[in-house]
Scaffold this active site. Structure first.
Site, PDB file in Angstrom:
ATOM      1  N   LEU A 124      17.257 -16.091 -45.601  1.00 53.28           N
ATOM      2  CA  LEU A 124      17.373 -14.691 -46.010  1.00 53.28           C
ATOM      3  C   LEU A 124      16.544 -13.791 -45.098  1.00 53.28           C
ATOM      4  O   LEU A 124      17.050 -12.846 -44.510  1.00 53.28           O
ATOM      5  CB  LEU A 124      16.942 -14.525 -47.466  1.00 53.28           C
ATOM      6  CG  LEU A 124      16.906 -13.095 -48.026  1.00 53.28           C
ATOM      7  CD1 LEU A 124      18.280 -12.455 -47.937  1.00 53.28           C
ATOM      8  CD2 LEU A 124      16.414 -13.101 -49.470  1.00 53.28           C
ATOM      9  N   GLU A 126      14.581 -12.021 -42.104  1.00 49.50           N
ATOM     10  CA  GLU A 126      14.897 -11.802 -40.694  1.00 49.50           C
ATOM     11  C   GLU A 126      13.717 -11.109 -40.015  1.00 49.50           C
ATOM     12  O   GLU A 126      12.782 -10.656 -40.697  1.00 49.50           O
ATOM     13  CB  GLU A 126      16.158 -10.942 -40.575  1.00 49.50           C
ATOM     14  CG  GLU A 126      17.388 -11.580 -41.192  1.00 49.50           C
ATOM     15  CD  GLU A 126      18.647 -10.714 -41.099  1.00 49.50           C
ATOM     16  OE1 GLU A 126      19.717 -11.190 -41.506  1.00 49.50           O
ATOM     17  OE2 GLU A 126      18.532  -9.572 -40.601  1.00 49.50           O
ATOM     18  N   ARG A 269     -24.369 -31.148 -57.041  1.00 43.54           N
ATOM     19  CA  ARG A 269     -25.223 -30.308 -56.189  1.00 43.54           C
ATOM     20  C   ARG A 269     -26.419 -29.784 -56.981  1.00 43.54           C
ATOM     21  O   ARG A 269     -26.259 -29.229 -58.075  1.00 43.54           O
ATOM     22  CB  ARG A 269     -24.392 -29.149 -55.644  1.00 43.54           C
ATOM     23  CG  ARG A 269     -25.159 -28.126 -54.833  1.00 43.54           C
ATOM     24  CD  ARG A 269     -25.679 -28.675 -53.544  1.00 43.54           C
ATOM     25  NE  ARG A 269     -26.128 -27.607 -52.661  1.00 43.54           N
ATOM     26  CZ  ARG A 269     -26.979 -27.803 -51.654  1.00 43.54           C
ATOM     27  NH1 ARG A 269     -27.468 -29.013 -51.406  1.00 43.54           N
ATOM     28  NH2 ARG A 269     -27.327 -26.796 -50.890  1.00 43.54           N
ATOM     29  N   ILE A 338     -18.741 -21.470 -55.026  1.00 43.14           N
ATOM     30  CA  ILE A 338     -19.511 -22.477 -55.748  1.00 43.14           C
ATOM     31  C   ILE A 338     -19.962 -23.595 -54.809  1.00 43.14           C
ATOM     32  O   ILE A 338     -21.077 -24.124 -54.936  1.00 43.14           O
ATOM     33  CB  ILE A 338     -18.673 -23.040 -56.922  1.00 43.14           C
ATOM     34  CG1 ILE A 338     -18.513 -21.964 -58.007  1.00 43.14           C
ATOM     35  CG2 ILE A 338     -19.305 -24.305 -57.506  1.00 43.14           C
ATOM     36  CD1 ILE A 338     -17.474 -22.291 -59.059  1.00 43.14           C
ATOM     37  N   HIS A 339     -19.128 -23.928 -53.849  1.00 48.19           N
ATOM     38  CA  HIS A 339     -19.499 -24.949 -52.861  1.00 48.19           C
ATOM     39  C   HIS A 339     -20.534 -24.426 -51.862  1.00 48.19           C
ATOM     40  O   HIS A 339     -21.135 -25.228 -51.132  1.00 48.19           O
ATOM     41  CB  HIS A 339     -18.263 -25.427 -52.102  1.00 48.19           C
ATOM     42  CG  HIS A 339     -17.442 -26.456 -52.828  1.00 48.19           C
ATOM     43  ND1 HIS A 339     -16.694 -26.164 -53.938  1.00 48.19           N
ATOM     44  CD2 HIS A 339     -17.262 -27.784 -52.584  1.00 48.19           C
ATOM     45  CE1 HIS A 339     -16.063 -27.258 -54.356  1.00 48.19           C
ATOM     46  NE2 HIS A 339     -16.400 -28.256 -53.555  1.00 48.19           N
ATOM     47  N   GLU A 364       8.661 -15.821 -51.913  1.00 47.74           N
ATOM     48  CA  GLU A 364       9.372 -15.635 -53.185  1.00 47.74           C
ATOM     49  C   GLU A 364       9.153 -14.218 -53.730  1.00 47.74           C
ATOM     50  O   GLU A 364       9.226 -13.967 -54.936  1.00 47.74           O
ATOM     51  CB  GLU A 364       8.936 -16.666 -54.231  1.00 47.74           C
ATOM     52  CG  GLU A 364       9.190 -18.112 -53.848  1.00 47.74           C
ATOM     53  CD  GLU A 364      10.626 -18.557 -54.071  1.00 47.74           C
ATOM     54  OE1 GLU A 364      11.411 -17.773 -54.625  1.00 47.74           O
ATOM     55  OE2 GLU A 364      10.953 -19.681 -53.690  1.00 47.74           O
ATOM     56  N   GLY A 365       8.883 -13.281 -52.833  1.00 51.33           N
ATOM     57  CA  GLY A 365       8.618 -11.892 -53.213  1.00 51.33           C
ATOM     58  C   GLY A 365       7.135 -11.612 -53.244  1.00 51.33           C
ATOM     59  O   GLY A 365       6.387 -12.251 -53.982  1.00 51.33           O
TER      60      GLY A 365
END
Length: 385
Positions: A124, A126, A269, A338-339, A364-365
């Site tokens: 679809l 282009e 951690r 968080i990491h 998908e929009g």
């Protein structure tokens, strides 16, 4: 609607185990090699994953929408590349034929998609046509018992591997917008098709896209979907409802994977003499993420059930796509945070997922298209009340 809860649970349990034991361990290899191993593809075919949403009469599993999103929640817990490979066969690669195709077209092409022996793709977008999908410029000119296609399609998922294309092309230049667009089934080895080089993307390694160029490509007139000109845009829009719900469910699955990884890291951690999960600001990020993921899951399930009841779900599908794609981006951002410094390193999956999920807000929009769809649908409902 769930038809047989026990059978569905067996499928989900099998898929969950496959994701944990086969797909998750292969994620880094897929990212490094930009390819899914052949043995994993063979296992995916054997499990019937290429035909999840294809009716049983055409060789698929025939999942309802609710059943499909429950499966998609599990598929989302690993690299999006795995789902992308078989997702087009279940979604945009097959649904246009299933929804509006003739019985002859269904019998000829859909069983090949259900087994994964042929990979489908949906053409679809282009170079100058994206969100304004009714502005298709690819032309299809009638020539006896054939149409001659000319034009370029861009960012075509599975384009490098596809053996079957659903192509949107303008058959009537005098009709503006989607009314002059028709949908064609084009076999991948048809003379006049050229595949561009694979795109180098921000993320989603192993999921391949490329340009598809049609240069005087002769397609049998019998391959126009539904046997009638001018219905292509409507077919594309019908396909998107199911696709948006599916992608929304995948977003929920990815969010849950990210939350699980973030919780595991936070429990190990230590900072200031205790695991960081005991710090309230870390707890707040985890809580917000889990609450949003639960909201997304609930939305998707409710919309899927509505679709199975035969209700019109364009509004709800867009709401799900808008919320879930934005939600998983926020969850990924928090997971990296968080990491800490580790989250910026390729050693940890959250770094890869942070890049992977960015695409969900576009295909998908886009988020902005979902906002437009939602607002227009609200106005339509108000006007008809």
């Amino acid at each position: 609607m769930i038809r047989d809860a026990e059978t569905l649970q067996q499928l989900i349990d099998t898929l969950s185990r496959f994701v944990r034991e086969r797909l998750v361990p292969a994620e880094q290899q897929v990212a490094e090699n930009d390819a899914i191993p052949d043995d994993i593809i063979a296992e995916m075919k054997a499990m019937g994953l290429f035909g999840l949403s294809i009716p049983e009469q055409y060789g698929g599993l025939g999942l309802t929408m609710e059943e499909e999103v429950l499966v998609a929640f599990e598929l989302g817990r690993t690299s999006p590349a795995f789902r992308s490979l078989m997702g087009t066969n279940n979604g945009i690669g097959a649904q246009g034929i299933l929804i509006d195709g003739t019985e002859e077209q269904k019998q000829r092409y859909v069983p090949q998609l259900a087994t994964g022996d042929v990979i489908g793709a949906f053409c679809l977008t282009e170079p100058d046509v994206g969100s304004d999908s009714g502005a298709v410029k690819t032309r299809a000119r009638r020539d006896g018992e054939h149409y001659i296609l000319n034009g370029t399609k861009r960012f075509i998922t599975n384009g490098p591997h596809a053996g079957l294309f659903t192509v949107m092309a303008r058959t009537n230049a005098d009709i503006p917008g989607g009314g002059g667009v028709s949908a064609f089934i084009v076999e991948g080895d048809t003379p006049g098709i050229t595949r561009g080089k694979a795109d180098v993307k921000m993320g989603q390694k192993g999921a391949h896209t490329c340009d598809i160029i049609f240069d005087n490509c002769r397609v049998p007139a019998a391959n126009i979907i539904g046997g009638q000109e001018g219905l292509g845009f409507k077919t594309a829009m019908k396909v998107l409802d199911r696709g948006r719900l599916h992608i929304s469910a995948v977003c929920v699955g990815v969010a849950m994977r990210l939350i699980d990884d973030a919780v595991a890291f936070a429990m190990e951690r230590q900072q200031f003499g205790k695991p960081i999960i005991e710090h309230q600001l870390i707890q707040a990020m985890l809580a917000d993420s889990r609450a949003e993921a639960f909201a997304g899951r609930s939305m998707v399930l409710e919309a899927a059930r509505s679709k199975d009841r035969g209700e019109r779900v364009s509004l709800d599908a867009s709401c799900c796509k808008l919320f879930c794609s934005e939600m998983v981006g926020r969850v990924a951002d928090r997971a990296v945070q968080i990491h800490g410094g580790a989250g910026y390193m390729a050693e940890y999956p959250v770094e890869r997922f942070y890049r992977d999920v960015r695409l969900f807000r576009i295909y998908e929009g886009t988020t902005q298209i979902q906002q437009i769809v939602i607002a227009r649908e609200l106005a339509r409902q108000a006007a008809s009340a």
